[in-house]
Every structure is written in C-alpha cells, then in structure tokens.
Design a protein around this motif. Structure first.
Motif, PDB file in Angstrom:
ATOM      1  N   ALA A 104      10.015  44.251  63.458  1.00  0.00           N
ATOM      2  CA  ALA A 104      11.027  45.042  64.163  1.00  0.00           C
ATOM      3  C   ALA A 104      11.000  44.786  65.661  1.00  0.00           C
ATOM      4  CB  ALA A 104      10.817  46.534  63.880  1.00  0.00           C
ATOM      5  N   LEU A 105       9.837  44.457  66.184  1.00  0.00           N
ATOM      6  CA  LEU A 105       9.684  44.203  67.615  1.00  0.00           C
ATOM      7  C   LEU A 105       9.928  42.733  67.976  1.00  0.00           C
ATOM      8  CD1 LEU A 105       6.469  46.349  68.087  1.00  0.00           C
ATOM      9  CD2 LEU A 105       8.683  46.805  69.182  1.00  0.00           C
ATOM     10  N   ASP A 106      10.316  41.912  67.002  1.00  0.00           N
ATOM     11  CA  ASP A 106      10.569  40.479  67.230  1.00  0.00           C
ATOM     12  C   ASP A 106       9.370  39.777  67.861  1.00  0.00           C
ATOM     13  OD1 ASP A 106      13.211  40.532  66.202  1.00  0.00           O
ATOM     14  OD2 ASP A 106      13.946  41.338  68.102  1.00  0.00           O
ATOM     15  N   MET A 107       8.168  40.119  67.388  1.00  0.00           N
ATOM     16  CA  MET A 107       6.973  39.506  67.950  1.00  0.00           C
ATOM     17  C   MET A 107       6.739  38.095  67.412  1.00  0.00           C
ATOM     18  SD  MET A 107       4.442  42.835  68.106  1.00  0.00           S
ATOM     19  CE  MET A 107       3.080  41.968  68.882  1.00  0.00           C
ATOM     20  N   LEU A 132      -4.075  48.616  66.908  1.00  0.00           N
ATOM     21  CA  LEU A 132      -2.869  47.800  66.781  1.00  0.00           C
ATOM     22  C   LEU A 132      -1.914  48.047  67.949  1.00  0.00           C
ATOM     23  CD1 LEU A 132      -2.502  48.226  62.946  1.00  0.00           C
ATOM     24  CD2 LEU A 132      -3.010  46.088  64.143  1.00  0.00           C
ATOM     25  N   ALA A 133      -1.894  49.270  68.464  1.00  0.00           N
ATOM     26  CA  ALA A 133      -1.098  49.549  69.662  1.00  0.00           C
ATOM     27  C   ALA A 133      -1.635  48.738  70.842  1.00  0.00           C
ATOM     28  CB  ALA A 133      -1.117  51.035  69.981  1.00  0.00           C
ATOM     29  N   GLU A 138      -1.110  44.050  74.597  1.00  0.00           N
ATOM     30  CA  GLU A 138      -1.534  42.766  75.154  1.00  0.00           C
ATOM     31  C   GLU A 138      -0.466  41.698  74.981  1.00  0.00           C
ATOM     32  OE1 GLU A 138      -5.431  41.447  74.072  1.00  0.00           O
ATOM     33  OE2 GLU A 138      -6.212  43.498  74.052  1.00  0.00           O
ATOM     34  N   ALA A 139       0.426  41.911  74.004  1.00  0.00           N
ATOM     35  CA  ALA A 139       1.534  40.972  73.794  1.00  0.00           C
ATOM     36  C   ALA A 139       2.762  41.363  74.608  1.00  0.00           C
ATOM     37  CB  ALA A 139       1.888  40.913  72.310  1.00  0.00           C
ATOM     38  N   GLY A 140       2.636  42.385  75.461  1.00  0.00           N
ATOM     39  CA  GLY A 140       3.734  42.783  76.339  1.00  0.00           C
ATOM     40  C   GLY A 140       4.643  43.857  75.779  1.00  0.00           C
ATOM     41  N   ILE A 141       4.214  44.528  74.706  1.00  0.00           N
ATOM     42  CA  ILE A 141       5.028  45.585  74.105  1.00  0.00           C
ATOM     43  C   ILE A 141       4.603  46.926  74.692  1.00  0.00           C
ATOM     44  CG2 ILE A 141       5.706  46.705  71.948  1.00  0.00           C
ATOM     45  CD1 ILE A 141       6.586  43.779  72.151  1.00  0.00           C
ATOM     46  N   SER A 142       5.548  47.651  75.254  1.00  0.00           N
ATOM     47  CA  SER A 142       5.220  48.949  75.836  1.00  0.00           C
ATOM     48  C   SER A 142       4.825  49.937  74.756  1.00  0.00           C
ATOM     49  CB  SER A 142       6.413  49.502  76.618  1.00  0.00           C
ATOM     50  OG  SER A 142       7.455  49.870  75.730  1.00  0.00           O
ATOM     51  N   GLN A 144       5.921  52.880  74.361  1.00  0.00           N
ATOM     52  CA  GLN A 144       7.116  53.544  73.843  1.00  0.00           C
ATOM     53  C   GLN A 144       7.783  52.697  72.753  1.00  0.00           C
ATOM     54  OE1 GLN A 144       6.426  53.028  77.045  1.00  0.00           O
ATOM     55  NE2 GLN A 144       6.328  55.052  78.036  1.00  0.00           N
ATOM     56  N   ARG A 145       7.926  51.410  73.011  1.00  0.00           N
ATOM     57  CA  ARG A 145       8.530  50.533  72.005  1.00  0.00           C
ATOM     58  C   ARG A 145       7.666  50.456  70.754  1.00  0.00           C
ATOM     59  NH1 ARG A 145       9.543  44.796  73.670  1.00  0.00           N
ATOM     60  NH2 ARG A 145      10.675  44.771  71.684  1.00  0.00           N
ATOM     61  N   PHE A 146       6.357  50.383  70.951  1.00  0.00           N
ATOM     62  CA  PHE A 146       5.468  50.314  69.792  1.00  0.00           C
ATOM     63  C   PHE A 146       5.590  51.573  68.946  1.00  0.00           C
ATOM     64  CE2 PHE A 146       1.467  51.392  67.720  1.00  0.00           C
ATOM     65  CZ  PHE A 146       1.279  50.270  66.919  1.00  0.00           C
ATOM     66  N   ARG A 147       5.538  52.735  69.564  1.00  0.00           N
ATOM     67  CA  ARG A 147       5.620  53.987  68.800  1.00  0.00           C
ATOM     68  C   ARG A 147       6.945  54.098  68.065  1.00  0.00           C
ATOM     69  NH1 ARG A 147       3.243  56.249  73.476  1.00  0.00           N
ATOM     70  NH2 ARG A 147       5.271  57.068  74.113  1.00  0.00           N
ATOM     71  N   ALA A 148       8.029  53.636  68.710  1.00  0.00           N
ATOM     72  CA  ALA A 148       9.348  53.704  68.071  1.00  0.00           C
ATOM     73  C   ALA A 148       9.388  52.818  66.832  1.00  0.00           C
ATOM     74  CB  ALA A 148      10.435  53.300  69.059  1.00  0.00           C
ATOM     75  N   ALA A 149       8.835  51.621  66.945  1.00  0.00           N
ATOM     76  CA  ALA A 149       8.829  50.717  65.794  1.00  0.00           C
ATOM     77  C   ALA A 149       7.887  51.217  64.710  1.00  0.00           C
ATOM     78  CB  ALA A 149       8.420  49.308  66.240  1.00  0.00           C
ATOM     79  N   TRP A 150       6.723  51.689  65.110  1.00  0.00           N
ATOM     80  CA  TRP A 150       5.723  52.168  64.150  1.00  0.00           C
ATOM     81  C   TRP A 150       6.284  53.288  63.266  1.00  0.00           C
ATOM     82  CZ3 TRP A 150       0.995  50.208  63.017  1.00  0.00           C
ATOM     83  CH2 TRP A 150       0.113  50.997  62.265  1.00  0.00           C
ATOM     84  N   GLY A 151       7.067  54.170  63.861  1.00  0.00           N
ATOM     85  CA  GLY A 151       7.592  55.299  63.107  1.00  0.00           C
ATOM     86  C   GLY A 151       9.024  55.126  62.630  1.00  0.00           C
ATOM     87  N   ALA A 152       9.579  53.937  62.775  1.00  0.00           N
ATOM     88  CA  ALA A 152      10.983  53.719  62.434  1.00  0.00           C
ATOM     89  C   ALA A 152      11.222  53.867  60.928  1.00  0.00           C
ATOM     90  CB  ALA A 152      11.418  52.326  62.879  1.00  0.00           C
ATOM     91  N   PRO A 153      12.316  54.519  60.531  1.00  0.00           N
ATOM     92  CA  PRO A 153      12.628  54.657  59.102  1.00  0.00           C
ATOM     93  C   PRO A 153      12.756  53.313  58.390  1.00  0.00           C
ATOM     94  CG  PRO A 153      13.967  56.159  60.399  1.00  0.00           C
ATOM     95  CD  PRO A 153      13.253  55.273  61.381  1.00  0.00           C
ATOM     96  N   ASP A 154      13.286  52.301  59.076  1.00  0.00           N
ATOM     97  CA  ASP A 154      13.439  51.001  58.431  1.00  0.00           C
ATOM     98  C   ASP A 154      12.086  50.366  58.148  1.00  0.00           C
ATOM     99  OD1 ASP A 154      15.227  48.871  57.471  1.00  0.00           O
ATOM    100  OD2 ASP A 154      14.377  47.701  59.120  1.00  0.00           O
ATOM    101  N   VAL A 155      11.121  50.561  59.042  1.00  0.00           N
ATOM    102  CA  VAL A 155       9.767  50.060  58.806  1.00  0.00           C
ATOM    103  C   VAL A 155       9.151  50.783  57.608  1.00  0.00           C
ATOM    104  CG1 VAL A 155       7.422  50.016  59.752  1.00  0.00           C
ATOM    105  CG2 VAL A 155       9.354  49.252  61.154  1.00  0.00           C
ATOM    106  N   GLN A 156       9.344  52.100  57.537  1.00  0.00           N
ATOM    107  CA  GLN A 156       8.819  52.842  56.392  1.00  0.00           C
ATOM    108  C   GLN A 156       9.457  52.366  55.083  1.00  0.00           C
ATOM    109  OE1 GLN A 156       6.292  55.314  56.339  1.00  0.00           O
ATOM    110  NE2 GLN A 156       6.492  54.736  54.176  1.00  0.00           N
TER     111      GLN A 156
END
Length: 242
Positions: A104-107, A132-133, A138-142, A144-156
C-alpha cells in the motif's frame, strides 16, 4: 566429511514440515511423490498462476529466494507469479500485515528483500508493529503514513484473503509453491523424498525448481485440456487433497 549440527537440524525441520503437509486431513499420499495434487478446477488458458507461500522470518524461505527468483525470471512470459505471506500462528501475523502495508505504501520489491536480509543477515527480528514501523521510517515512511497503511481496511481485506487462501490450499509449512491452483511442492517435500546422506540445501533447491518445471508443464496440459471457462473459479476456491 563431518556434517554440522545446523545442517542436521535444518534437514530434520524440513522432513517434519513435509510430513505435516503430506498428511494434512488424513489424505492418502504416495510418500515417494514430492508434491501434492489438489482437487481444483483446471487453470484457464493463458499464463499459469504460481503462488509462493512464505514467512519473512523463515530461514528456509530466505535460502530458497535466489533459486525461486531465477526460476520466476526464466518463466516470466508464461506465468503470473505472486507471493502470499502466511499467518498460521501469532508470531507471523505482524509480518503478514507488513507485506500488504508495504504494498500500500509503494515500497517496492527492494523493501521486501531488505526485510529478508536484515532478519537473516543482521539478526533483526522485525516481528512486532513497533519494529516494523521503525523499518518503514528508515525507508523514509512517516509514522502517520505507516499507521494509515497498517490499519487500512484494504490491507485487512488482503490479510484475510491470504489466510483463507493458505487454508484452502492446505499449506502447513513454508516455503510452499502452488502451481496452477493444483500442484503443491516445496524444498521440504523434496528433501523428505531424497536420501539423507549427501543432501545439501542447494541440491534440494535445484531439485525443487526442476520439479516445478515438470508441474508447470502439467498445469499447461491441464489448461489446454480444459478450454471451458469455469464460472466462479477464483483464487480463494476451496481445494482438497486428492
């Protein structure tokens, strides 16, 4: 030649993993056959789907990576390859979710390879949300972005689909490869079918990808024979061991 304790432990673990997979559900199995055949619809004509079930912290998955990548590259024009992280016990769940959060974060694939390296070469567990956060940061993901992706309904949704899929495919150990939705094999299954003396990790991986070539050809033959589109045949169809 004296073999290391680590080698014997690795082979023993592989054999146990294969035994669990080969006897799932009390199915009748030819013990000399290093693969399973699932009862499932024949693949549709076109590229054959190949799925690898894996876990980042699995040393066997990490060791199998180079051989698998080479095999996928060799067949890139006639397969559709995807990885599915397993979540068979609680320790695996954070990394299963992280796989889809990174997506989701296009890493990218580079981040996935970096996770493997850091876990197995630098002994970083990376098996909690906090760790993991930190990896994402360290890969440049804030944060806020990490928490949003981690809890995203699409990820679930993708996590739930991955769990349903490995259950439907009767995956009980990793790495496991399923070809055309029907043919299941793994380095552990190959090791269990080979004489123990003289086995090497590289040898079992070579034997595995050679068998994958054979199973891919069988899946192509199945696809050719089954020209009729099967309504409702999707990735999460229920499969049983034949």
């Amino acid at each position: 030649m004296q073999l290391s304790k680590r080698y014997f432990l690795s082979v023993a673990a592989a054999i146990v993993g294969a035994a669990v997979l080969m006897n799932v559900g009390g199915a009748q199995t030819d013990e000399a056959r290093p693969y399973q055949v699932l009862t499932a619809p024949a693949p549709a004509p076109g590229p054959i789907e190949v799925v690898e079930f894996f876990w980042y912290s699995c040393p066997h998955c990490y060791e199998f990576e180079p051989a698998l990548r080479e095999w996928v590259a060799r067949h890139r024009n006639d397969i559709v390859f995807r990885r599915v992280p397993v979540g068979m016990h609680p320790r695996q769940l954070p990394q299963q979710r992280m796989f889809y959060a990174m997506e989701a974060l296009d890493m990218g694939e580079a981040a996935s390879r970096d996770m493997f390296r850091r876990i197995h070469e630098r002994n970083e567990p990376l098996d909690t949300e906090a760790a993991l956060a930190g990896f994402a940061a360290e890969a440049g993901i804030s944060s806020q972005r990490f928490r949003a992706a981690w809890g995203a309904p699409d990820v679930q949704r993708k996590v739930d689909a991955a769990t349903r899929l490995h259950q439907a495919m009767h995956v009980a150990s990793v790495p496991t490869v399923v070809i055309g939705g029907r043919y299941v094999t793994s380095p552990a299954m190959l090791s269990a079918s080979m004489p123990m003396w003289g086995q090497t990790v590289a040898g079992s991986h070579t034997a595995t990808v050679q068998l994958m070539d054979t199973l891919l050809e069988r899946a192509r033959q199945d696809s050719t024979a089954q020209r009729i589109e099967i309504p409702g045949a999707g990735h999460e169809r229920t499969a049983r061991v034949d």
